[in-house]
Motif scaffolding. Structure first.
Motif, short mmCIF file in Angstrom:
data_model
loop_
_atom_site.label_atom_id
_atom_site.label_comp_id
_atom_site.label_asym_id
_atom_site.label_seq_id
_atom_site.Cartn_x
_atom_site.Cartn_y
_atom_site.Cartn_z
N HIS A 432 0.83 -1.21 0.00
CA HIS A 432 0.00 0.00 0.00
C HIS A 432 0.87 1.27 0.00
N VAL A 433 1.78 1.33 -0.93
CA VAL A 433 2.73 2.45 -1.00
C VAL A 433 2.16 3.58 -1.85
N SER A 434 2.20 4.80 -1.28
CA SER A 434 1.83 6.01 -2.02
C SER A 434 2.97 7.01 -1.89
N PHE A 435 3.19 7.78 -2.96
CA PHE A 435 4.35 8.69 -2.95
C PHE A 435 4.12 9.83 -3.93
N GLY A 436 4.61 11.03 -3.56
CA GLY A 436 4.57 12.19 -4.44
C GLY A 436 5.84 13.01 -4.28
N TYR A 437 6.36 13.53 -5.40
CA TYR A 437 7.54 14.39 -5.34
C TYR A 437 7.19 15.74 -4.73
N LYS A 438 5.92 16.15 -4.92
CA LYS A 438 5.42 17.37 -4.33
C LYS A 438 4.29 17.02 -3.38
N GLU A 439 4.10 17.89 -2.40
CA GLU A 439 3.08 17.63 -1.39
C GLU A 439 1.69 17.56 -2.02
N ASN A 440 0.96 16.51 -1.66
CA ASN A 440 -0.42 16.30 -2.12
C ASN A 440 -0.54 16.09 -3.63
N GLU A 441 0.56 15.74 -4.29
CA GLU A 441 0.52 15.40 -5.71
C GLU A 441 1.16 14.03 -5.89
N TYR A 442 0.39 12.99 -5.62
CA TYR A 442 0.94 11.63 -5.64
C TYR A 442 1.14 11.14 -7.07
N VAL A 443 2.32 10.52 -7.28
CA VAL A 443 2.58 9.87 -8.58
C VAL A 443 2.45 8.36 -8.44
N LEU A 444 2.45 7.86 -7.21
CA LEU A 444 2.16 6.44 -6.94
C LEU A 444 1.02 6.38 -5.93
N LYS A 445 0.05 5.52 -6.22
CA LYS A 445 -1.15 5.47 -5.38
C LYS A 445 -1.47 4.02 -5.03
N ASP A 446 -1.29 3.72 -3.74
CA ASP A 446 -1.68 2.41 -3.20
C ASP A 446 -1.07 1.25 -4.01
N ILE A 447 0.26 1.27 -4.13
CA ILE A 447 0.98 0.22 -4.88
C ILE A 447 1.26 -0.96 -3.96
N SER A 448 0.84 -2.14 -4.39
CA SER A 448 1.10 -3.36 -3.62
C SER A 448 1.50 -4.48 -4.58
N PHE A 449 2.64 -5.10 -4.35
CA PHE A 449 3.07 -6.29 -5.10
C PHE A 449 4.25 -6.89 -4.35
N SER A 450 4.59 -8.11 -4.72
CA SER A 450 5.75 -8.77 -4.10
C SER A 450 6.56 -9.48 -5.18
#
Length: 672
Positions: A432-450
């Motif tokens: 459940h990884v989410s990430f953004g280079y700028k605040e509140n601008e996510y480029v990854l949303k709820d990524i899950s894999f193994s």
């Protein structure tokens, strides 16, 4: 001030050298300030000293013969030695006369025929005299000549001592400054390597370079020139004021009046200079950044005919820099040597008027030697003030440069750990990884894999879908805003950056090569990677076939970015580098996107060797290269929209199917 405190901290690392240099500087100044006292002694005690009391005596040392009688100055009689009749040698205008009795030496003197007239306090003393010829006068000066020569030799010795100490302080102060700047540059460069990648997103390389080179060089001037001048000037000022007090307390008090002038001067100057210097150094950084960017992108500039626009942009920055340099020039001119020159003249006139007037009165309160010493010391007082004023510009530049350099050092860096961990298996899980280079601008949303050990995972998707961002998080170039990333069940946030990356390798689409040789670019200076390991790694990825024609083989020189090598050659070196480091997790970031078909075929063979036993992540443009991947993740707008094997995804006839069919079509387009 924070900057001053840090500059002092750096100086304290080499305090023994600096203190030694400053002690030598103090001794040099002390030796130099002895000059006026020596001059006063020569004038008052020896040149004007013949007007003191003389006594008739027997022939002997320091005795002078005049008209068959021997005379000696009162100061040269030894204790208990008998003194005869007292006589005088006096100067009246340009004429020296001999008086055969004791007469007052104070008062106004004049000649009235064969009579010497001395007027003092309304009383008049008249006495006969005998004029002295030049030869007779020189006879009275004979005892003084060796003493004057001795004092001159003593003064010359002081000058030599001062010069030796001056050389010593200059040498050791510069040595300390060079060591400080060497240490500072090492610290800044080391800190740059610890800064998170996020910092460089908004900081052009040229600006960082300016702080490591230009700003530290300006700080060097602080330790070499400014420190030496300020310290020597301060010691000179204190020494001159003490010397003036020793000579005459009134002169010392008048000298103190000049100190507030320099304090007010400093405040006014710094108010404007700090502002101008900040802008000047910022423009220097901007110019460096633009030059660096223009050189790197020169092929694009020339290909698209942007020379004129680039030149105009540079001229705008250069003009702005010139404008504020001119402002600094005007400020330095107004508060520099011209103003101190005016103050010097005014001060000298005031001192000469006050003390010179006293020396001309009947009381003769100030001797000629005293007057000379006071004027000399006043000149010496104004000289260090001038030295301080002249260093204002360098001081402000150094403080501004220090502020910029230390602001870089104050940027929070990553903790460096020397801890080693055993080579991990390479089981990777995104939860459940989410990430953004700028605040509140996510480029990854709820990524899950193994991904399990030894598996090959391919990431595909259009430009901006988040493929490279996943790899940036895995390498901890950035940390996720939400969710957890684990390797072998351990959160990567609990593993130091260097330790985490020790068993990871990466091959980029545009591989970066450093200045050196092919061998050094594969080993990157790691001692554990032997020559044999380098040769085997290059052979395993098929690089020996492409690079064998180079005259020096592995020792072939490589210039910056590998400019003399083809894209395929650079990529093969990058593959060999990854293999030589034997990573548990390998990332291939569009590694075959920019090379020719023939080289790609060679690399494809080597990749099977490279992936064996490793968890491999492939970011691919050419979907034909990932058909054998254990799982393929299809990303769209930061989310995993499809996941599976090539065959399974083709059967779904979803987004992956569309992308693959588009590439396999007649035009063989590329997924963005």
């Amino acid at each position: 001030m924070k900057v001053v405190k840090k500059l002092v901290q750096y100086a304290s690392l080499y305090k023994k050298i600096i203190i030694g240099a400053l002690i030598m500087l103090a001794l040099s100044v002390a030796a130099d300030l002895s000059g006026p006292f020596v001059a006063k002694k020569i004038i008052d005690s020896h040149i004007m000293g013949i007007e003191s009391s003389w006594h008739e005596t027997e022939k002997g040392q320091d005795a002078v013969e005049y008209e068959n009688h021997w005379y000696k100055r009162d100061a040269y009689f030894s204790k208990g030695e008998e003194k005869g009749k007292e006589v005088r040698v006096l100067q009246v205008g340009s004429q020296f006369v001999f008086v055969d009795k004791a007469v007052p030496v104070d008062g106004r003197r004049s000649l009235d025929g064969n009579t010497l007239v001395i007027e003092k306090g309304g009383k008049e003393t008249r006495t006969a005299f005998e004029p002295l010829s030049t030869q007779e006068l020189m006879g009275f000066y004979q005892p003084e000549i060796p003493r004057i020569l001795g004092l001159v030799a003593f003064y010359f010795g002081l000058v030599l001592i001062s010069s030796v100490f001056q050389y010593g302080q200059s040498f050791y102060l510069q040595k300390a400054a060079n060591r400080i700047i060497q240490r500072m540059r090492n610290d800044i460069f080391t800190h740059i390597s610890r800064l998170p990648i996020r910092y460089f997103d908004n900081m052009p390389a040229g600006k960082v370079v300016a702080r490591v080179t230009n700003d530290t060089e300006a700080i060097r001037e602080l330790y070499v020139t400014v420190l030496a001048n300020f310290f020597s000037s301060t010691i000179n000022i204190i020494g001159v004021l003490i010397a003036l007090y020793i000579l005459d307390a009134r002169a010392g008090l008048m000298g103190l009046l000049l100190v507030p002038i320099i304090i007010i001067w400093t405040k006014v100057y710094r108010k404007f200079a700090s502002k101008y210097n900040h802008i000047i150094r910022e423009r220097v950084s901007d110019i460096n950044g633009m030059i660096n960017e223009s050189i790197s992108g020169m092929n694009i500039i020339q290909a698209f005919g942007r020379e004129k626009e680039t030149k105009q942009s540079f001229e705008t920055l250069n003009r702005d820099h010139y404008f504020y340099q001119n402002k600094m020039l005007h400020l330095n001119s107004l508060t520099g040597g011209n103003l101190i020159g005016v103050i010097k003249v005014i001060a000298l006139i005031a001192f000469v008027w006050y003390f010179g007037g006293m020396s001309l009165t009947a009381t003769s309160a100030v001797s000629l030697g005293m007057m000379y010493a006071i004027v000399d010391l006043i000149s010496r007082l104004l000289h260090p003030l001038h030295g301080i004023v002249n260093q204002f510009a360098n001081l402000e530049q150094a403080l501004v440069a220090g502020e910029r350099a230390f602001s870089l050092l104050d940027e929070p860096g990553m903790q460096v750990s020397d801890r080693n961990i055993p080579r991990y298996k390479g089981n990777v899980a995104f939860e459940h990884v989410s990430f953004g280079y700028k605040e509140n601008e996510y480029v990854l949303k709820d990524i899950s894999f193994s991904a399990s050990q030894g598996e090959t995972v391919a990431l595909v998707g259009h430009t901006g879908s988040g493929k490279s961002s996943i790899m940036n998080l895995l390498f901890r170039f950035y940390d996720s805003n939400e969710g957890t990333i684990k390797i072998d069940g351990k959160d990567i946030l609990d593993i130091p950056h260097q330790t985490l990356r020790e068993h990871m390798g990466i091959v980029l689409q545009d591989p970066y090569l450093f200045t050196g040789t092919i061998a050094s670019n594969i080993s990157l200076g790691q001692e554990r990677i032997t020559r044999a390991t380098i040769e085997k790694a290059l052979k395993d990825v098929g690089g020996d076939k492409v690079l064998r024609h180079l005259p020096l083989g592995l020792d072939e020189p490589v210039i910056e970015k590998g400019g003399t090598l083809s894209s395929g050659q650079r990529q093969l070196i990058s593959f060999a580098r990854a293999l030589a480091f034997d990573p548990a997790i390998l990332i291939l970031d569009e590694a075959t996107a920019s090379i020719d078909t023939e080289t790609e075929a060679i690399i494809q063979e080597g990749m099977e060797v490279l992936k064996k036993g490793r968890t491999t992540f492939i970011i691919a443009h050419r979907l034909s290269t990932i058909k054998n991947a254990d799982q393929i993740l299809v990303l769209d707008k930061g989310r995993i929209v499809e996941q599976g094997t090539h065959e399974g995804l083709m059967e779904q006839k979803g987004k992956y199917y569309q992308m693959y069919e588009l590439q396999a079509g007649p035009n063989k387009g590329m997924a963005g």
